[in-house]
Design a protein around this motif. Structure first.
Motif, PDB file in Angstrom:
ATOM      1  N   GLU A  13       1.696   9.376   7.547  1.00  0.00           N
ATOM      2  CA  GLU A  13       2.627   8.278   7.284  1.00  0.00           C
ATOM      3  C   GLU A  13       1.985   6.990   7.762  1.00  0.00           C
ATOM      4  O   GLU A  13       1.560   6.888   8.914  1.00  0.00           O
ATOM      5  CB  GLU A  13       3.961   8.537   7.976  1.00  0.00           C
ATOM      6  CG  GLU A  13       4.645   9.757   7.381  1.00  0.00           C
ATOM      7  CD  GLU A  13       6.065   9.953   7.832  1.00  0.00           C
ATOM      8  OE1 GLU A  13       6.705   8.968   8.241  1.00  0.00           O
ATOM      9  OE2 GLU A  13       6.532  11.101   7.742  1.00  0.00           O
ATOM     10  N   HIS A  15       1.933   2.504   6.746  1.00  0.00           N
ATOM     11  CA  HIS A  15       2.417   1.348   5.984  1.00  0.00           C
ATOM     12  C   HIS A  15       3.731   1.642   5.266  1.00  0.00           C
ATOM     13  O   HIS A  15       3.987   1.106   4.187  1.00  0.00           O
ATOM     14  CB  HIS A  15       1.367   0.859   4.994  1.00  0.00           C
ATOM     15  CG  HIS A  15       0.082   0.459   5.622  1.00  0.00           C
ATOM     16  ND1 HIS A  15      -0.019  -0.596   6.511  1.00  0.00           N
ATOM     17  CD2 HIS A  15      -1.168   0.971   5.511  1.00  0.00           C
ATOM     18  CE1 HIS A  15      -1.277  -0.708   6.906  1.00  0.00           C
ATOM     19  NE2 HIS A  15      -1.995   0.226   6.326  1.00  0.00           N
ATOM     20  N   GLY A  16       4.543   2.538   5.798  1.00  0.00           N
ATOM     21  CA  GLY A  16       5.844   2.847   5.205  1.00  0.00           C
ATOM     22  C   GLY A  16       5.822   3.946   4.170  1.00  0.00           C
ATOM     23  O   GLY A  16       6.867   4.407   3.740  1.00  0.00           O
ATOM     24  N   GLY A  17       4.634   4.382   3.733  1.00  0.00           N
ATOM     25  CA  GLY A  17       4.524   5.449   2.734  1.00  0.00           C
ATOM     26  C   GLY A  17       4.220   6.788   3.386  1.00  0.00           C
ATOM     27  O   GLY A  17       3.798   6.866   4.539  1.00  0.00           O
ATOM     28  N   ILE A  39       6.843   6.674  -2.040  1.00  0.00           N
ATOM     29  CA  ILE A  39       7.045   5.252  -1.764  1.00  0.00           C
ATOM     30  C   ILE A  39       8.552   5.040  -1.653  1.00  0.00           C
ATOM     31  O   ILE A  39       9.268   5.115  -2.653  1.00  0.00           O
ATOM     32  CB  ILE A  39       6.432   4.389  -2.878  1.00  0.00           C
ATOM     33  CG1 ILE A  39       4.943   4.720  -3.013  1.00  0.00           C
ATOM     34  CG2 ILE A  39       6.652   2.909  -2.602  1.00  0.00           C
ATOM     35  CD1 ILE A  39       4.326   4.303  -4.300  1.00  0.00           C
ATOM     36  N   PRO A  40       9.046   4.828  -0.430  1.00  0.00           N
ATOM     37  CA  PRO A  40      10.492   4.708  -0.237  1.00  0.00           C
ATOM     38  C   PRO A  40      11.099   3.523  -0.999  1.00  0.00           C
ATOM     39  O   PRO A  40      10.392   2.580  -1.371  1.00  0.00           O
ATOM     40  CB  PRO A  40      10.631   4.482   1.275  1.00  0.00           C
ATOM     41  CG  PRO A  40       9.340   4.923   1.862  1.00  0.00           C
ATOM     42  CD  PRO A  40       8.302   4.699   0.814  1.00  0.00           C
ATOM     43  N   MET A  43      10.322  -0.605  -0.557  1.00  0.00           N
ATOM     44  CA  MET A  43       9.079  -0.724   0.196  1.00  0.00           C
ATOM     45  C   MET A  43       8.088  -1.629  -0.527  1.00  0.00           C
ATOM     46  O   MET A  43       7.940  -1.564  -1.744  1.00  0.00           O
ATOM     47  CB  MET A  43       8.422   0.641   0.397  1.00  0.00           C
ATOM     48  CG  MET A  43       7.202   0.576   1.303  1.00  0.00           C
ATOM     49  SD  MET A  43       6.215   2.073   1.205  1.00  0.00           S
ATOM     50  CE  MET A  43       4.695   1.382   0.598  1.00  0.00           C
ATOM     51  N   GLY A  45       4.075  -2.355  -0.081  1.00  0.00           N
ATOM     52  CA  GLY A  45       2.858  -1.981   0.630  1.00  0.00           C
ATOM     53  C   GLY A  45       1.949  -3.173   0.832  1.00  0.00           C
ATOM     54  O   GLY A  45       2.057  -4.181   0.120  1.00  0.00           O
ATOM     55  N   ALA A  91       4.658  -1.835  -4.898  1.00  0.00           N
ATOM     56  CA  ALA A  91       5.998  -2.065  -4.366  1.00  0.00           C
ATOM     57  C   ALA A  91       7.004  -1.217  -5.128  1.00  0.00           C
ATOM     58  O   ALA A  91       6.820  -0.924  -6.311  1.00  0.00           O
ATOM     59  CB  ALA A  91       6.369  -3.542  -4.487  1.00  0.00           C
TER      60      ALA A  91
END
Length: 124
Positions: A13, A15-17, A39-40, A43, A45, A91
């Motif tokens: 996990e 950068h949020g991914g 990719i939430p 989000m 990136g 994104a």
């Protein structure tokens, strides 16, 4: 070992991914690395420049991918190719997660906008 089972995926996990690495040197690949990225929702990136060509295939959801300033909205079934040396930004502006499959050469590095370099473990 030509087969990689789902339980052998290594999850990272960053950068949020969420990156689930399947194809890499320790699963038998000499040349290629491949992983699944979640990719939430909502989000964005970090923009980064890649050292090797990458291919992207959208498995589910919808995302915005920019390659060297050219941007496209991609949905399930769409694909993209980013040449070595290109600047990437990804994104997910929706309220649902998106999933993509990414393939590149072993040894990929990414230079971030702040000058830092990332050596992704899922590609090395």
């Amino acid at each position: 070992m030509p087969f990689v089972r789902s339980e052998e995926a290594v999850v990272h996990e960053i950068h949020g991914g969420r990156f689930a690495s399947y194809v890499r040197p320790d699963t038998g690949s000499r040349d290629l690395a491949a992983w699944r990225v979640e990719i939430p929702a909502a989000m964005v990136g970090p923009t980064h420049t890649i050292s090797a060509e990458e291919t992207f295939y959208v498995l589910s959801g919808c995302l915005q991918l920019a390659i060297d300033g050219e941007s496209a909205e991609l949905v399930a079934g769409d694909a993209a190719v980013a040449p070595a040396g290109s600047e990437l930004a990804i994104a997910n502006a929706t309220d649902q997660p998106a999933h993509i499959w990414v393939t590149t050469r072993v040894g990929l590095t990414a230079k971030l906008a702040d000058g830092g370099t990332v050596t992704p473990p899922w590609a090395n």
